[in-house]
Design a protein around this motif. Structure first.
Motif, short mmCIF file in Angstrom:
data_model
loop_
_atom_site.label_atom_id
_atom_site.label_comp_id
_atom_site.label_asym_id
_atom_site.label_seq_id
_atom_site.Cartn_x
_atom_site.Cartn_y
_atom_site.Cartn_z
N TYR A 112 3.93 5.85 -13.10
CA TYR A 112 2.69 5.47 -12.41
C TYR A 112 2.47 3.95 -12.50
O TYR A 112 2.21 3.29 -11.48
N LEU A 113 2.59 3.40 -13.70
CA LEU A 113 2.36 1.97 -13.89
C LEU A 113 3.40 1.13 -13.15
O LEU A 113 3.06 0.12 -12.51
N VAL A 114 4.67 1.51 -13.22
CA VAL A 114 5.72 0.78 -12.52
C VAL A 114 5.50 0.83 -11.02
O VAL A 114 5.75 -0.16 -10.31
N THR A 115 4.98 1.96 -10.53
CA THR A 115 4.74 2.10 -9.10
C THR A 115 3.58 1.24 -8.64
O THR A 115 3.69 0.47 -7.68
N ALA A 173 -3.75 14.72 -15.57
CA ALA A 173 -2.85 15.49 -16.44
C ALA A 173 -1.47 14.86 -16.47
O ALA A 173 -0.83 14.78 -17.52
N ASP A 174 -0.99 14.38 -15.30
CA ASP A 174 0.31 13.71 -15.23
C ASP A 174 0.36 12.50 -16.15
O ASP A 174 1.37 12.21 -16.79
N TYR A 233 0.81 -1.21 0.00
CA TYR A 233 0.00 0.00 0.00
C TYR A 233 0.85 1.27 0.00
O TYR A 233 0.37 2.33 -0.38
N GLY A 234 2.12 1.15 0.38
CA GLY A 234 3.01 2.30 0.26
C GLY A 234 3.20 2.71 -1.20
O GLY A 234 3.48 3.87 -1.50
N PHE A 235 3.02 1.75 -2.11
CA PHE A 235 3.15 2.01 -3.55
C PHE A 235 1.81 2.43 -4.15
O PHE A 235 1.76 2.87 -5.30
N TYR A 236 0.71 2.27 -3.38
CA TYR A 236 -0.62 2.54 -3.91
C TYR A 236 -1.13 3.94 -3.57
O TYR A 236 -2.24 4.30 -3.97
N LYS A 237 -0.36 4.70 -2.83
CA LYS A 237 -0.79 6.06 -2.50
C LYS A 237 -0.92 6.91 -3.76
O LYS A 237 -1.60 7.93 -3.77
N ILE A 238 -0.27 6.49 -4.82
CA ILE A 238 -0.23 7.24 -6.07
C ILE A 238 -1.49 7.02 -6.93
O ILE A 238 -1.72 7.75 -7.90
N PHE A 239 -2.34 6.06 -6.57
CA PHE A 239 -3.51 5.75 -7.38
C PHE A 239 -4.36 6.99 -7.65
O PHE A 239 -4.63 7.78 -6.74
#
Length: 280
Positions: free
Chosen positions: A175-178, A164-165, A112-118
């Motif tokens: 984003y996808l790699v994360t 936009a990013d 979930y540390g990697f999912y904050k970017i969703f």
């Protein structure tokens, strides 16, 4: 037909195409492709083959770590043993913050540390898809927590990305790699914490039915990493587990899941990986 008419027609086609993907379809693409959720959350039969009749009802593997002992949870809509009683916000909070409806934590083996970017849309799509899968009754042993938990979040991934990013290929690739949590495995650990100063260098050891394997260097280094690989070489490694020299990679990398990704998304992943500083 004038040039303006053609452009308007093409724009209309693109708009219809974009609208055709429902939240459930987007969630299906993420859960069963990019995120490889079934790798940890599905039972396996002989030879480690995933049991497709009981998808997402809980994984067979137990992670016995210094700070926790857990198994992949049942994330089907089963009310008793799954997440059927969780609200949409409960699921989103578990995904992006690692917090259960009870207020307790999830073990950070769930990335979930990697999912904050969703993005908001992708979180909603994941929830929609998980609501749609068949409910399977399968009680998984409860987690055991032994000490304070530490959660690693990659630099630049501590808040939701904007739509936009995502229009920039490199940012979209990041984003996808994360969310695919690639760097969770392909970054070395020091004192049980990810060493993001050496992002992508590899070096973690994984043991399972396949034997023992070590995560590879996926930085842009021309010799130690993938800097000398072509775009197609990298895509083939991701989706088929075949290196540039034709030799085969071992699990636990989810080649079969990543094979469901679109070529456009794979291209953006490659574009991002080209920017990862070389490490040796």
């Amino acid at each position: 037909m004038t040039t303006i008419s053609i452009l308007v027609s093409v724009a209309g086609i693109l708009s219809v195409t974009a609208q055709a993907e429902t939240p459930v379809e987007r969630g299906h693409y993420l859960v069963e492709g990019v995120l490889t959720c079934g790798n940890c959350h599905s039972p396996r039969g002989p030879g480690g083959v995933i049991d497709s009749t009981k998808l997402y009802s809980g994984g067979p593997q137990t992670w016995d770590e210094p700070t926790f002992t857990v198994r992949g949870a049942n994330i089907t809509p089963d009310a008793a043993s799954g997440i059927g009683k969780w609200s949409d916000d409960d699921i989103k909070k578990a995904l992006s913050e690692g917090i259960r409806p009870s207020g307790g934590p999830l073990a950070p083996i769930m990335p979930y540390g990697f999912y904050k970017i969703f993005t908001t849309g992708d979180l909603e799509a994941i929830v929609a898809y998980l609501r749609s899968v068949p409910a399977v009754s399968n009680a998984v042993q409860p987690p055991i927590y032994k000490a304070a938990l530490h959660v690693d979040t990659p630099p630049g991934a501590d808040k939701p990305m904007t739509e936009a990013d995502l229009r920039d290929p490199v940012r979209h690739g990041f984003y996808l790699v994360t969310v695919a949590h690639c760097m969770e495995c392909h970054t070395p650990r020091v004192n049980d914490r990810l060493d993001f100063a050496n992002l992508g260098k590899g070096g973690q050891t994984f043991r399972g039915p396949w034997g023992e394997t070590m995560s590879r260097n996926i930085t842009s280094h021309p010799e130690k990493g993938i800097g000398a690989w072509s775009d197609d070489d990298i895509k083939r490694a991701i989706t088929q587990g075949i290196r540039k020299d034709g030799s085969h990679l071992k699990p636990p990398m989810g080649f079969a899941w990543y094979a469901r990704m679109t070529d456009a998304d794979l291209g953006d992943i490659v574009a991002y990986l080209r920017t990862v500083p070389a490490r040796e």
